[in-house]
Design an enzyme around this catalytic site. Structure first.
Site, short mmCIF file in Angstrom:
data_model
loop_
_atom_site.label_atom_id
_atom_site.label_comp_id
_atom_site.label_asym_id
_atom_site.label_seq_id
_atom_site.Cartn_x
_atom_site.Cartn_y
_atom_site.Cartn_z
N LYS A 221 -89.63 45.27 -47.41
CA LYS A 221 -89.17 44.02 -47.58
C LYS A 221 -89.61 43.09 -46.89
O LYS A 221 -89.95 41.73 -47.11
CB LYS A 221 -87.53 43.78 -47.62
CG LYS A 221 -87.08 44.45 -48.95
CD LYS A 221 -87.51 44.04 -50.40
CE LYS A 221 -86.86 44.67 -51.49
NZ LYS A 221 -87.48 43.90 -52.89
N TYR B 24 -87.18 50.74 -46.88
CA TYR B 24 -86.83 49.40 -47.58
C TYR B 24 -87.07 48.14 -46.83
O TYR B 24 -87.55 47.43 -47.10
CB TYR B 24 -85.47 49.56 -48.17
CG TYR B 24 -84.96 48.71 -49.15
CD1 TYR B 24 -84.30 47.63 -48.65
CD2 TYR B 24 -85.22 48.70 -50.47
CE1 TYR B 24 -83.99 46.57 -49.42
CE2 TYR B 24 -84.57 47.84 -51.23
CZ TYR B 24 -84.13 46.83 -50.99
OH TYR B 24 -83.57 45.84 -51.71
N SER C 56 -85.58 40.10 -49.89
CA SER C 56 -84.16 40.80 -49.79
C SER C 56 -83.91 39.85 -48.46
O SER C 56 -85.00 39.53 -47.56
CB SER C 56 -83.98 42.00 -49.38
OG SER C 56 -83.00 42.57 -48.92
#
Lengths: 255, 334
Positions: free
Chosen positions: B160, B156, B143
């Site tokens: 990532k 998150y 991402s």
């Protein structure tokens, strides 16, 4: 008759093949150097009403991914044997063209139970030519005698295989002593030569036929090295008659 | 020809919805055989049907990527049933909204297990087969949050970031083995993508989550992932917004950090719609929502941006041409 694409996990890869026909004994079409199943399309369609026809792409050619190192004739024959067992395409009438004849002979000697009968269309390597370079010259000369549509089909498949693989496989085919294997082929074998074939001479075709224990020779008019491209219906007729013969000795001649 | 995909076997995790679904179909369109991995068997089977419409083999293998043995079994089963394993796409991901201090620790841990350790499990499952074959591509859907950050998504962002570092480290190990050319590890860093990730995530922020603009359609990521399988590159951004934000972060990190925080507070979570706390699809998949896009208008937004860019470019071209063709007014020396 319609052909469909099939994918089978065999020979350590995912093998693509064109298949057609739902009745009759299995028939396997083995392509030559650099090419793949597309150039068998018309012959396969002509044979599909009487056989369960399969035209696999051997590893490294056509749509079948192969290993980084090019496979030699024996390894290709082993891959073909593994695929035939997995796809349940045996005992079959195996029809080879060009280097496919060398693979078919190897298969018939090492795995005789898989090959009911063999048809060798343009059996390479013609040893009456002195070396690799003269083979290339003959190939070029033969190219002018093939039907024009063949060029693009063959060129596309050569591009798929890649120049490196084609060259290395050619050298492997040159090195393969197929001549010493002919006497060991127990299956009835038909040798088919196109009248205008520049790569395989009539003399060589006769020598191959004599070397085979149960060999017969047929010459196709108006065809060059890839008779399956130039005369698919005639070739299909010849193969059908040969496959349905009762006796072990194939009848030769010129249809 | 190294880069053709026909006849190759591709595994895609997280293939039941969103980017994974569109990517699986994109690979099938290229003629590759696809193996689909996700938790929901029914949704997976629907995607497999869509792939089979492109005349390629498509196998659905339900599994949870947090279970290493299950992931290894997927790889084993793929080689057994399809003969080879050429590309492994790590894509399964979940998200969690809420402040770092407020979200339950087990939810935080679950995001790391799925989004980071799930990718590690995938790599460890695929690599032995790649080594045996002498070739393979591992594609990680990371991402842009691998290189920048936003608030309310601590787990998150951390996962990532971890994926990118892990991929780099793995590449180094392969290089030391002399396999840098044969086995490739690639990471894609997309911007905001129109998928159901936002509404399926766990949410303890009290505010409804939405996709932060600009939003891109999942097809864009699918195209990048397919192209990475053909022409592997180390790290690739998807969407100009991702590249620009990453560049701004490098140029002025402190300022961009604060600006991004403010932007996320405005546009990532809604002020006017409050929702109760929920762990979303973290521990069990949600029943509905196996669509490719999340209803965030990615395609529309992209089309609008393109029209606007073309209009601005066109106007600029017109203005430049008009200026160049202007008649000279009088003599300079007079």
């Amino acid at each position: 008759m319609e052909l469909t694409s099939r994918w089978t996990a065999a020979a350590g890869t995912l093998v693509h093949s064109r298949a057609g026909g739902d009745a009759g004994p299995p028939l396997v079409l083995v392509h030559g150097l650099g090419v793949a199943s597309p150039y068998w399309e018309r012959t396969a369609a002509a044979l599909a009403p009487w056989f369960r026809v399969h035209a696999p792409d051997l590893p490294g050619f056509g749509h079948t991914i192969g290993p980084r190192e090019a496979l030699d004739v024996h390894q290709l024959a082993e891959a073909l044997a593994d695929w035939m067992r997995t796809a349940d395409a045996w005992p079959a009438v195996v029809v080879g063209n060009s280097m496919g004849c060398q693979i078919t002979v190897d298969l018939a000697v090492c795995h005789p139970e898989l090959v009911r009968r063999a048809v060798l269309v343009g059996p390479t390597i013609d040893r009456t030519a002195p070396g690799a370079l003269s083979q290339v010259f003959r190939l070029v000369r033969n190219g002018f005698r093939e039907p024009p549509r063949q060029f693009w089909i063959v060129a596309r498949d050569y591009a798929r295989a890649g120049l490196g693989r084609v060259l290395r496989t050619f050298l492997a085919a040159m090195a393969e002593p197929t001549e010493s294997w002919y006497p060991r082929v127990s299956a009835p074998t038909l040798v088919v030569r196109g009248e205008r074939d520049a790569l395989v001479t009539a003399e060589w075709a006769a020598r191959v036929t004599n070397a085979l224990p149960h060999g017969g020779l047929v010459t196709l008019r108006g065809a060059a090295h890839t008779a399956n491209q130039a005369a698919p219906e005639a070739l299909a007729r010849v193969v059908r008659v040969f496959a349905e013969e009762q006796s072990a000795e194939p009848a030769g001649g010129t249809p | 020809m190294r880069w053709r995909l026909r006849g190759k076997v591709v595994v895609v995790t997280g293939a039941s919805s969103g980017i994974g679904r569109v990517t699986a179909v994109a690979f099938a369109r290229q003629g590759a055989a696809v193996v689909l991995v996700a938790r929901r068997a029914a949704a997976l089977e629907a995607v497999a049907e869509e792939c089979r419409a492109h005349e390629v083999p498509a196998l659905a293998m339900p599994a949870d990527v947090t279970d290493e043995e299950a992931v290894r079994e997927v790889a084993r089963s793929t080689v057994e049933r399809l003969g080879r394993l050429d590309v492994w796409v790590n894509n399964a991901g979940v998200t969690l909204w809420g402040r770092v201090e407020e979200v339950p620790m087990e939810d935080f841990r679950r995001v790391l297990e799925t989004n980071f350790l799930g990718y590690v499990h995938g790599a460890r499952a695929a690599l032995p087969h790649f080594r045996e074959q002498g070739r393979g591509v591992l594609v990680n859907n990371a991402s842009m949050l691998s290189v920048v950050a936003e608030p309310y998504a601590g787990a998150y962002v951390a996962a990532k970031h971890a994926v990118l570092g892990f991929a780099s480290s793995l590449r180094q190990e392969l290089a030391l083995d002399g396999l840098a050319r044969q086995i490739r590890v690639c990471s894609a860093m997309p911007a905001t993508i129109d998928t159901p990730l936002f509404q399926h995530g766990g949410n303890y922020s009290g505010r409804r989550a939405k996709a932060m603009r600009p939003v891109y359609p999942p097809e864009r990521v699918a195209r990048t992932l397919v192209n990475l399988a053909r022409w592997p590159r180390r790290e690739v951004f998807v969407g100009p917004a991702a590249r620009m934000l990453a560049w701004q972060w490098r140029m002025a990190p402190a300022l961009t950090e604060r600006l991004t925080a403010w932007m996320a507070d405005q546009d990532q979570l809604e002020r006017h719609r409050l929702v109760p706390a929920d762990d979303g699809n973290l521990f069990a998949p949600v029943d509905d929502g196996d669509t490719a896009d999340g209803g965030w208008g990615g395609r529309r937004g992209q089309a609008r941006r393109r029209v606007l860019a073309a209009a601005v470019a066109g106007a600029g071209l017109l203005g430049a041409t008009a200026t160049a063709l202007r008649r000279p007014r009088g003599d300079r020396w007079s």
